[in-house]
Write a protein that holds these residues in place. Sequence first.
Motif, short mmCIF file in Angstrom:
data_model
loop_
_atom_site.label_atom_id
_atom_site.label_comp_id
_atom_site.label_asym_id
_atom_site.label_seq_id
_atom_site.Cartn_x
_atom_site.Cartn_y
_atom_site.Cartn_z
N PRO A 161 -25.63 56.79 39.16
CA PRO A 161 -25.44 57.52 40.42
C PRO A 161 -25.12 56.57 41.57
CG PRO A 161 -27.33 58.38 39.23
CD PRO A 161 -26.90 57.14 38.50
N ALA A 162 -24.38 57.08 42.54
CA ALA A 162 -23.93 56.25 43.66
C ALA A 162 -25.08 55.65 44.45
CB ALA A 162 -23.03 57.07 44.58
N THR A 163 -26.23 56.33 44.46
CA THR A 163 -27.38 55.86 45.24
C THR A 163 -28.32 54.96 44.45
OG1 THR A 163 -28.51 57.91 44.66
CG2 THR A 163 -27.35 57.87 46.77
N VAL A 164 -27.93 54.61 43.23
CA VAL A 164 -28.75 53.77 42.35
C VAL A 164 -27.96 52.53 41.98
CG1 VAL A 164 -29.96 53.68 40.13
CG2 VAL A 164 -29.94 55.81 41.46
N SER A 165 -28.59 51.38 42.00
CA SER A 165 -27.88 50.15 41.61
C SER A 165 -27.87 50.01 40.10
CB SER A 165 -28.56 48.93 42.24
OG SER A 165 -29.79 48.64 41.60
N ALA A 166 -26.93 49.22 39.62
CA ALA A 166 -26.84 48.99 38.18
C ALA A 166 -28.11 48.33 37.65
CB ALA A 166 -25.62 48.13 37.85
N LEU A 167 -28.67 47.40 38.43
CA LEU A 167 -29.89 46.72 38.00
C LEU A 167 -31.06 47.71 37.94
CD1 LEU A 167 -31.25 44.15 37.12
CD2 LEU A 167 -31.61 43.57 39.53
N GLU A 168 -31.13 48.62 38.90
CA GLU A 168 -32.17 49.65 38.86
C GLU A 168 -32.02 50.53 37.62
OE1 GLU A 168 -33.49 50.79 43.38
OE2 GLU A 168 -31.44 51.32 42.79
N ALA A 169 -30.77 50.84 37.27
CA ALA A 169 -30.53 51.67 36.09
C ALA A 169 -30.98 50.95 34.83
CB ALA A 169 -29.04 52.03 36.00
N VAL A 170 -30.72 49.65 34.76
CA VAL A 170 -31.15 48.87 33.60
C VAL A 170 -32.67 48.83 33.52
CG1 VAL A 170 -31.19 46.56 32.58
CG2 VAL A 170 -29.06 47.49 33.48
N GLU A 171 -33.32 48.58 34.66
CA GLU A 171 -34.78 48.51 34.68
C GLU A 171 -35.41 49.87 34.38
OE1 GLU A 171 -35.40 46.87 38.56
OE2 GLU A 171 -35.34 44.79 37.83
N ALA A 172 -34.67 50.95 34.66
CA ALA A 172 -35.16 52.29 34.36
C ALA A 172 -34.89 52.66 32.90
CB ALA A 172 -34.49 53.31 35.28
N ARG A 173 -34.31 51.76 32.14
CA ARG A 173 -34.01 51.94 30.72
C ARG A 173 -32.92 52.97 30.46
NH1 ARG A 173 -36.77 48.16 31.52
NH2 ARG A 173 -38.61 47.47 30.34
N GLN A 174 -31.93 53.05 31.40
CA GLN A 174 -30.78 53.89 31.10
C GLN A 174 -30.10 53.34 29.86
OE1 GLN A 174 -28.37 55.17 34.41
NE2 GLN A 174 -26.49 55.19 33.17
N LEU B 266 -26.79 37.94 36.32
CA LEU B 266 -27.27 39.31 36.26
C LEU B 266 -27.17 39.86 34.85
CD1 LEU B 266 -28.18 41.93 37.70
CD2 LEU B 266 -25.76 42.41 38.11
N PHE B 267 -26.02 39.65 34.17
CA PHE B 267 -25.81 40.27 32.87
C PHE B 267 -26.67 39.68 31.78
CE2 PHE B 267 -21.49 41.32 34.66
CZ PHE B 267 -21.89 42.59 35.00
N GLN B 268 -27.26 38.49 32.02
CA GLN B 268 -28.19 37.95 31.04
C GLN B 268 -29.45 38.82 30.96
OE1 GLN B 268 -28.76 33.93 32.34
NE2 GLN B 268 -26.90 33.19 31.38
N ARG B 269 -29.69 39.64 31.98
CA ARG B 269 -30.87 40.50 32.00
C ARG B 269 -30.56 41.93 31.58
NH1 ARG B 269 -33.60 40.28 37.68
NH2 ARG B 269 -35.09 41.52 36.49
N MET B 270 -29.29 42.22 31.37
CA MET B 270 -28.90 43.61 31.16
C MET B 270 -28.68 43.95 29.70
SD MET B 270 -26.22 44.49 34.21
CE MET B 270 -26.76 44.69 35.90
N ALA B 271 -28.85 45.19 29.38
CA ALA B 271 -28.48 45.73 28.07
C ALA B 271 -27.59 46.92 28.34
CB ALA B 271 -29.72 46.13 27.28
N LEU B 272 -26.31 46.66 28.50
CA LEU B 272 -25.37 47.67 28.96
C LEU B 272 -24.34 47.97 27.89
CD1 LEU B 272 -24.49 46.14 32.45
CD2 LEU B 272 -26.24 47.80 31.94
N PHE B 273 -23.70 49.13 28.02
CA PHE B 273 -22.56 49.47 27.21
C PHE B 273 -21.40 49.77 28.15
CE2 PHE B 273 -25.18 49.41 23.70
CZ PHE B 273 -26.23 50.31 23.80
N GLU B 274 -20.16 49.59 27.66
CA GLU B 274 -18.99 49.88 28.49
C GLU B 274 -18.06 50.78 27.72
OE1 GLU B 274 -14.87 49.47 29.74
OE2 GLU B 274 -15.73 48.72 27.89
N THR B 275 -17.50 51.81 28.38
CA THR B 275 -16.49 52.64 27.76
C THR B 275 -15.20 52.51 28.53
OG1 THR B 275 -17.14 54.58 29.04
CG2 THR B 275 -18.15 54.31 26.88
N ARG B 276 -14.09 52.54 27.79
CA ARG B 276 -12.79 52.36 28.41
C ARG B 276 -12.39 53.62 29.16
NH1 ARG B 276 -7.96 53.97 28.28
NH2 ARG B 276 -8.40 55.43 26.60
N SER B 277 -11.97 53.44 30.40
CA SER B 277 -11.40 54.55 31.15
C SER B 277 -10.53 53.97 32.26
CB SER B 277 -12.49 55.43 31.76
OG SER B 277 -13.16 54.73 32.78
#
Length: 320
Positions: free
Chosen positions: A199-212, A267-278
């Motif tokens: 969401p626009a009001t949430v940072s990527a790091l917050e999303a990672v820490e929230a276990r998105q 930053l990305f050393q702390r993240m567990a993210l996925f990326e989709t092409r668009s």
Amino acid sequence: MLSRFLICVYLCSSVANSDLLIRNATIIDVATGRGTPQRSILIHNSQIAAIGPSIHALKATRIIDASGKFVIPGLWDMHVHLTARNQLPAYPLHGVTGVRDMGSDYDRVNLWRGEIEKGSLIGPHIETCGPPLDGVPSGNPKLAVRVVHTPEEARTVFNQLDDESVDFIGILPQLPRDAYFALVERARKYYSAVAGDVPATVSALEAVEARQKSIDHMSGILLACSSEEKRLRKAYVEAIEQHDSDALEDFQTAALETFNAQKAETLFQRMALFETRSVPTLAGSHEKLATLVLEMQRAGVAILAGSDRSEEHTSELQSP
């Protein structure tokens, strides 16, 4: 190209009356990229029963000569929108045996999923969120959303979707901040996954820490790599709320100019993210997003591929 993927179609189809033996295939090891030629594969009850240079065929076994063809594991498209039944056969035709549906009519997709499992419809294995959650109604008549404004509404909708046995909870960019955190808290409590746009009001790091579970479309990633993230995010949210297109354009330029690759690597050393092409939503951002994906891969971030295809795009896949 079609002949090389024909094997995947056979493997996706129901083999009710006999086993299936594939002979003379080259098996591709996707971890190493090497191929092992002249191998046979025996399929029993839709499962691989044996692989070897030579396998004896029983009388009731169907045999496919795969000389000159290749066998690979089934592929996954991790970001699709299932809006029409006629989409489904195109996926196994191209070797895609599983899809992650990021927003659709749940009852209809569940019906198709049942047909695929029974063998009356050719299609991939489907994981679906049903209708995603957002803070505004959908502008797309083919994408039904659950509109959520408050934390309590988020918890109620989560309970409803969980009762319907969706595979995960999908979210879209305008989900309010308080509703987002109520949703992910409820999801963690009941061991469910939340995936989609940040969401626009949430940072990527917050999303990672929230276990998105996944961050799709690289949403929020450029901001996360800016030394002025807080200021830019505030300006971005205000521009959205005021429908100020000039301010949005200024924000896009500023986000690109303050990109910091060194901060991104940390930053990305702390993240567990996925990326989709668009298609990137920020003008001129494709090159920087591609650089970020490379940085993420080097840092050990899991990368998943998705096409973001729906009914109107599937016709492009019909003829390889």
